[in-house]
Design a protein around this motif. Sequence first.
Motif, mmCIF file in Angstrom:
data_model
loop_
_atom_site.group_PDB
_atom_site.id
_atom_site.type_symbol
_atom_site.label_atom_id
_atom_site.label_comp_id
_atom_site.label_asym_id
_atom_site.label_seq_id
_atom_site.Cartn_x
_atom_site.Cartn_y
_atom_site.Cartn_z
ATOM 1 N N GLY A 34 0.790 -1.224 0.000
ATOM 2 C CA GLY A 34 0.000 0.000 0.000
ATOM 3 C C GLY A 34 0.820 1.270 0.000
ATOM 4 N N LEU A 35 2.143 1.190 0.171
ATOM 5 C CA LEU A 35 2.973 2.398 0.095
ATOM 6 C C LEU A 35 3.051 2.858 -1.360
ATOM 7 N N GLU A 36 3.167 4.185 -1.538
ATOM 8 C CA GLU A 36 3.221 4.714 -2.900
ATOM 9 C C GLU A 36 4.603 4.504 -3.504
ATOM 10 N N LYS A 37 4.632 4.337 -4.824
ATOM 11 C CA LYS A 37 5.923 4.147 -5.491
ATOM 12 C C LYS A 37 6.605 5.476 -5.785
ATOM 13 N N ALA A 42 4.634 9.672 9.504
ATOM 14 C CA ALA A 42 3.857 9.718 8.262
ATOM 15 C C ALA A 42 4.755 9.289 7.105
ATOM 16 N N GLN A 43 4.810 7.975 6.887
ATOM 17 C CA GLN A 43 5.625 7.435 5.801
ATOM 18 C C GLN A 43 4.708 7.051 4.641
ATOM 19 N N TYR A 44 4.870 7.738 3.525
ATOM 20 C CA TYR A 44 3.993 7.464 2.384
ATOM 21 C C TYR A 44 4.645 6.555 1.349
ATOM 22 N N SER A 45 5.976 6.617 1.237
ATOM 23 C CA SER A 45 6.662 5.785 0.251
ATOM 24 C C SER A 45 7.951 5.270 0.890
ATOM 25 N N PRO A 46 8.502 4.156 0.392
ATOM 26 C CA PRO A 46 9.774 3.687 0.947
ATOM 27 C C PRO A 46 10.861 4.714 0.672
ATOM 28 N N GLY A 65 5.963 12.004 -3.177
ATOM 29 C CA GLY A 65 5.346 13.088 -3.932
ATOM 30 C C GLY A 65 4.191 13.672 -3.149
ATOM 31 N N LYS A 66 4.393 14.892 -2.613
ATOM 32 C CA LYS A 66 3.340 15.483 -1.777
ATOM 33 C C LYS A 66 2.237 16.061 -2.653
ATOM 34 N N ASP A 110 14.639 -2.196 3.246
ATOM 35 C CA ASP A 110 14.901 -0.817 2.822
ATOM 36 C C ASP A 110 14.262 -0.601 1.442
ATOM 37 N N ASP A 111 14.473 0.601 0.884
ATOM 38 C CA ASP A 111 13.779 0.905 -0.368
ATOM 39 C C ASP A 111 14.233 0.001 -1.512
ATOM 40 N N ASP A 112 15.478 -0.526 -1.437
ATOM 41 C CA ASP A 112 15.938 -1.456 -2.477
ATOM 42 C C ASP A 112 15.089 -2.717 -2.505
#
Lengths: 253, 185
Positions: A97-100, A127-131, A136-137, A204-206
């Motif tokens: 569900g996190l944004e890319k 408030a973590q929206y993407s890894p 993008g706000k 992590d994001d990788d």
Amino acid sequence: MADQGKGRSPARTGTGKNVPAKTKTKAKAKAKAKPDFDVDGDSDKNAVQEFLAPVAGFGVTMSTLFRPVVTEQYPFEKKGTYPRYHGRHQLNRYADGLEKCIGCELCAWVCPADAIYVESGNNTPGAQYSPGERYGKVYQINYLRCIFCALCIEACPTRALTMTNDFELAGTSRAEMIFEKETLLAPLRSGMLAAPHPMIEGTDDDDYYRNEVTGPSLDQVDWVRERRPDDETLEAAAAAAQRAAQATVGGAE
Amino acid sequence: MGLEEKLPSGFVLGKVEDLVGWVRSSSMWPVTMGLACCAIEMMAAGTPRFDLARFGMEVFRASPRQADLMIVSGRVSHKMAPVLRTVYDQMADPKWVISMGVCASSGGMFNNYAIVQGVDHILPVDIYLPGCPPRPEMLINAILELHKQVIKGGPLGAHREEINQQVEAAALRATPTHEMKGLLA
């Protein structure tokens, strides 16, 4: 110039000089035997053909009557596009569900029509929206500038931005044709947990980028349950996380 | 003009407005206003494959007096703008405008000195249609959106002129697009 190539002008220029004399005389004889121009175009036809000539055009009409109809009944039967058609954009999500989108603005930079506007924001533990660090706000695409060239899709480093086959975009005002992030974001599939929530423990994001995340974890579900107990996606995500946890336990045994 | 102007608005005319809207939407004749590549798709929409005649609008009129829909298809140069406005003014009321493609709608990727940055600077646009160029289905979709608006019907009767004046005054009061912030420029 008009009679060049008919083979009867003695003063031909260029290649005509190389033609043997014999051929020339033959052509001359032929030209005399038959008139050059067929004025009404029917000198080769016999009496029956000549009689039918005025209605011969209806042959096309008659044969077309029995061909399949080519008309597409568009709004009633939608034939759809080819799968790689450049339609409306979509901002994708990871399986949990996190944004890319990481708010890098490469799409906005590459856009030849200046149709994209991006403002990035910092991800915080609350408030973590993407890894990763940023997301993008603000994300806007002006569909009255966008020429659907898909350079933004090529530029996107995380495959966050892709195109759908949706093309029915007509609107009544300029402001309405600027699509905001809420409109562009892909809908949450069943089992996804709505952002914001932390990344899965120990990744992590990788890992996200390599598609190693297959769904929300129990920790993420608990985090959201604590802060947003009436989140709509919570129950389905909890069930999915439960199933995934049982599957890993079963696999380990 | 006639009796419809004398009657008070809202009385009897409710159903008449519906009927008039339906009639108007069922036979719209577009004026030929092909300015660039979008016109090719507009022509394609008239071909047997897409067949605009299904919606009663196969005749593209070259004479503005006989047309009531203007599909501005293509980029509008500053040199073409007065011509466009003249053709629009020559069309008989009621008339509608579809801005087809991004160039007509906002200038598109041609953000330069030669191109009008949106045909709504010179005409009142009813439907904006994005795409570069939009496929014929998109144009048909836009036309059907316009039909929906027309079926709803404009005001008939004694108040029509007053309402039209109010609409025009509101349009003049609105912030011009070049003063709007963000992406609208």
